[in-house]
Design a protein around this motif. Structure first.
Motif, PDB file in Angstrom:
ATOM      1  N   ALA A   1      -2.235   9.077 -11.950  1.00 41.12           N
ATOM      2  CA  ALA A   1      -3.363   9.194 -11.028  1.00 41.12           C
ATOM      3  C   ALA A   1      -4.536   9.895 -11.697  1.00 41.12           C
ATOM      4  CB  ALA A   1      -2.937   9.950  -9.770  1.00 41.12           C
ATOM      5  N   ALA A   2      -4.258  10.983 -12.427  1.00 46.28           N
ATOM      6  CA  ALA A   2      -5.322  11.724 -13.108  1.00 46.28           C
ATOM      7  C   ALA A   2      -6.003  10.867 -14.161  1.00 46.28           C
ATOM      8  CB  ALA A   2      -4.738  12.992 -13.736  1.00 46.28           C
ATOM      9  N   GLU A   3      -5.231  10.063 -14.879  1.00 50.45           N
ATOM     10  CA  GLU A   3      -5.802   9.202 -15.914  1.00 50.45           C
ATOM     11  C   GLU A   3      -6.716   8.142 -15.311  1.00 50.45           C
ATOM     12  OE1 GLU A   3      -4.391   6.201 -19.538  1.00 50.45           O
ATOM     13  OE2 GLU A   3      -2.900   7.165 -18.265  1.00 50.45           O
ATOM     14  N   VAL A   4      -6.296   7.539 -14.199  1.00 53.24           N
ATOM     15  CA  VAL A   4      -7.116   6.506 -13.552  1.00 53.24           C
ATOM     16  C   VAL A   4      -8.421   7.111 -13.042  1.00 53.24           C
ATOM     17  CG1 VAL A   4      -7.233   4.909 -11.606  1.00 53.24           C
ATOM     18  CG2 VAL A   4      -5.141   5.054 -12.961  1.00 53.24           C
ATOM     19  N   VAL A   5      -8.353   8.284 -12.425  1.00 51.80           N
ATOM     20  CA  VAL A   5      -9.566   8.950 -11.938  1.00 51.80           C
ATOM     21  C   VAL A   5     -10.491   9.260 -13.114  1.00 51.80           C
ATOM     22  CG1 VAL A   5     -10.470  11.052 -10.858  1.00 51.80           C
ATOM     23  CG2 VAL A   5      -8.497   9.886  -9.862  1.00 51.80           C
ATOM     24  N   HIS A   6      -9.942   9.750 -14.213  1.00 52.36           N
ATOM     25  CA  HIS A   6     -10.742  10.071 -15.401  1.00 52.36           C
ATOM     26  C   HIS A   6     -11.428   8.818 -15.945  1.00 52.36           C
ATOM     27  CE1 HIS A   6     -11.895  11.836 -19.249  1.00 52.36           C
ATOM     28  NE2 HIS A   6     -11.260  10.862 -19.865  1.00 52.36           N
TER      29      HIS A   6
ATOM     30  N   LEU B   1       0.822  -1.214   0.000  1.00 52.21           N
ATOM     31  CA  LEU B   1       0.000   0.000   0.000  1.00 52.21           C
ATOM     32  C   LEU B   1       0.855   1.263   0.000  1.00 52.21           C
ATOM     33  CD1 LEU B   1      -2.717   1.464   0.188  1.00 52.21           C
ATOM     34  CD2 LEU B   1      -2.616   1.178   2.681  1.00 52.21           C
ATOM     35  N   GLU B   2       1.827   1.336   0.880  1.00 57.99           N
ATOM     36  CA  GLU B   2       2.654   2.542   0.957  1.00 57.99           C
ATOM     37  C   GLU B   2       3.451   2.738  -0.329  1.00 57.99           C
ATOM     38  OE1 GLU B   2       4.962   2.334   4.519  1.00 57.99           O
ATOM     39  OE2 GLU B   2       3.209   2.573   5.825  1.00 57.99           O
ATOM     40  N   GLU B   3       3.932   1.634  -0.901  1.00 61.51           N
ATOM     41  CA  GLU B   3       4.676   1.701  -2.161  1.00 61.51           C
ATOM     42  C   GLU B   3       3.794   2.259  -3.285  1.00 61.51           C
ATOM     43  OE1 GLU B   3       5.992  -1.585  -5.470  1.00 61.51           O
ATOM     44  OE2 GLU B   3       6.202  -2.129  -3.355  1.00 61.51           O
ATOM     45  N   LYS B   4       2.527   1.821  -3.344  1.00 61.76           N
ATOM     46  CA  LYS B   4       1.623   2.282  -4.391  1.00 61.76           C
ATOM     47  C   LYS B   4       1.298   3.771  -4.219  1.00 61.76           C
ATOM     48  CE  LYS B   4       1.282  -1.539  -6.692  1.00 61.76           C
ATOM     49  NZ  LYS B   4       0.108  -2.400  -6.755  1.00 61.76           N
ATOM     50  N   ILE B   5       1.098   4.217  -2.998  1.00 68.55           N
ATOM     51  CA  ILE B   5       0.819   5.638  -2.769  1.00 68.55           C
ATOM     52  C   ILE B   5       2.029   6.479  -3.149  1.00 68.55           C
ATOM     53  CG2 ILE B   5       0.304   7.380  -1.013  1.00 68.55           C
ATOM     54  CD1 ILE B   5      -1.302   5.207   0.454  1.00 68.55           C
ATOM     55  N   ASP B   6       3.208   6.027  -2.775  1.00 71.34           N
ATOM     56  CA  ASP B   6       4.432   6.741  -3.127  1.00 71.34           C
ATOM     57  C   ASP B   6       4.582   6.835  -4.647  1.00 71.34           C
ATOM     58  OD1 ASP B   6       6.782   8.093  -2.297  1.00 71.34           O
ATOM     59  OD2 ASP B   6       7.975   6.317  -2.765  1.00 71.34           O
TER      60      ASP B   6
ATOM     61  N   GLU C   1       2.027   9.397  -6.041  1.00 71.37           N
ATOM     62  CA  GLU C   1       2.402  10.773  -5.725  1.00 71.37           C
ATOM     63  C   GLU C   1       3.504  11.261  -6.659  1.00 71.37           C
ATOM     64  OE1 GLU C   1       1.298  13.242  -3.122  1.00 71.37           O
ATOM     65  OE2 GLU C   1      -0.329  11.976  -3.886  1.00 71.37           O
ATOM     66  N   SER C   2       4.345  10.354  -7.120  1.00 75.90           N
ATOM     67  CA  SER C   2       5.440  10.748  -8.017  1.00 75.90           C
ATOM     68  C   SER C   2       5.032  10.733  -9.488  1.00 75.90           C
ATOM     69  CB  SER C   2       6.647   9.821  -7.817  1.00 75.90           C
ATOM     70  OG  SER C   2       6.325   8.493  -8.172  1.00 75.90           O
ATOM     71  N   THR C   3       3.846  10.196  -9.792  1.00 76.30           N
ATOM     72  CA  THR C   3       3.345  10.169 -11.185  1.00 76.30           C
ATOM     73  C   THR C   3       1.910  10.691 -11.210  1.00 76.30           C
ATOM     74  OG1 THR C   3       2.720   7.842 -10.879  1.00 76.30           O
ATOM     75  CG2 THR C   3       4.828   8.282 -11.964  1.00 76.30           C
ATOM     76  N   PRO C   4       1.716  11.980 -10.987  1.00 78.68           N
ATOM     77  CA  PRO C   4       0.351  12.538 -10.929  1.00 78.68           C
ATOM     78  C   PRO C   4      -0.423  12.353 -12.223  1.00 78.68           C
ATOM     79  CG  PRO C   4       2.011  14.288 -11.000  1.00 78.68           C
ATOM     80  CD  PRO C   4       2.746  13.015 -10.755  1.00 78.68           C
ATOM     81  N   ALA C   5       0.253  12.269 -13.354  1.00 80.65           N
ATOM     82  CA  ALA C   5      -0.460  12.072 -14.622  1.00 80.65           C
ATOM     83  C   ALA C   5      -1.166  10.714 -14.635  1.00 80.65           C
ATOM     84  CB  ALA C   5       0.515  12.176 -15.789  1.00 80.65           C
TER      85      ALA C   5
END
Length: 305
Positions: free
Chosen positions: A256-261, A242-247, A250-254
């Motif tokens: 994260a934005a794509e998954v949310v979209h 879990l911590e590895e995935k959050i880290d 956080e380092s690849t915001p693009a």
């Protein structure tokens, strides 16, 4: 009011509603969904047991949601069903809210039951930039997955996770957080409970990102179709990563934005009431044809191709 309206009124409407199939620009997707929910083949030997007018009313949320669509069909037809959190496959073809994703689940015919609880969407007023860069989870410890999450991450600086209610194995509960409270976090964990996780739909409709192990059960939301890395970020069943995935996120915001979209687009496919009604009626039309109660229709070839 719907229950008090004679079924013959809905019966007259059914053919008009089903004609929308011919003019739908989404015919392929429509029948793909219908055949995903209902995998029956023709020639089922056993006649279902319950006349449509005799469905059990004691579980009112399930009864109301099933009767919403049964009213469109001749009340002389019969149906089998299992109400509640169904994590097994019935012995006979039955209408259910939930079923296992894996294995032979043909006898589980999925309809959107108990939808008031499962298909609520929350308003998210938090832009991504203002959300806390941590994961959050609250819930009851009703299975080993949830217990593993709390045991491993209750004190993590990457996450605010905890159970509600009484202390469990010496672990104190944490304060309740409403969905609105949880939307202040960038990452929200969705952990299956008695069957599916009820928070999955509103997480995927929000501006937060869903973290979860791969689904074991599915409902009308077709959880079995969700793709890791596209609609959600998958974590291990023991949550060791879990911590590895959050880290990583956080380092690849693009990413994260794509998954949310993609998650938002997936939820949007369930927003049209007319399309949901049409899909539900076709699921039942196929059920009654497969059980030999209705003759072949204009849709039979698409049902049983």
């Amino acid at each position: 009011m719907r229950h008090a309206t004679p079924a013959v009124v809905f019966g007259r409407l059914r053919e008009d509603i089903l004609r929308a199939v011919d003019s739908s620009a989404e015919r392929e997707d429509l029948f793909a969904r219908v055949n995903y929910y209902n995998k029956l083949t023709p020639g089922i030997a056993d006649m279902p047991g319950v006349p449509l007018g005799k469905v059990d009313r004691s579980k009112s949320r399930y009864f109301i949601d099933l009767q919403e669509y049964l009213k469109y069909f001749p009340q002389s037809l019969r149906v089998d069903y299992c109400f509640g959190d169904v994590t097994w496959v019935p012995e006979v073809p039955s209408v259910v809210k939930s079923r296992p994703v894996a294995g032979e689940n043909r006898n589980s015919v999925v309809l959107n039951l108990d939808k008031l609880r499962h298909f609520q969407v929350q308003r998210d007023a938090h832009p991504w930039s203002s959300k806390l860069p941590r994961a959050v989870w609250r819930g009851s410890l009703n299975n080993p997955l949830r217990a593993a999450l709390v045991a491993r991450h209750r004190d993590s600086r990457f996450a605010d996770v905890g159970h509600i209610g009484a202390a469990h194995d010496g672990i104190a509960a944490k304060p309740f957080l409403s969905p609105a409270d949880q939307l202040a976090y960038r990452y929200i964990l969705s952990i299956e409970g008695c069957d599916v996780a009820t928070n999955l739909k509103w997480i995927m409709a929000s501006g937060s990102l869903c973290l979860m192990p791969k689904s074991r059960y599915e409902t009308w939301f077709m959880e079995g179709r969700l793709q890791p890395g596209r609609h959600f970020i998958e974590v291990r069943d023991d949550f060791a990563d879990l911590e590895e995935k959050i880290d990583m996120l956080e380092s690849t915001p693009a990413l994260a934005a794509e998954v949310v979209h993609n998650a938002n687009r997936y939820v949007a496919t369930f927003r049209s009431r007319a399309r949901e009604r049409l899909t539900s009626l076709l699921v039942l039309q196929k059920y009654f044809e497969a059980t030999g109660q209705l003759p072949a229709s204009a849709y039979t070839a698409r049902f049983f191709a």
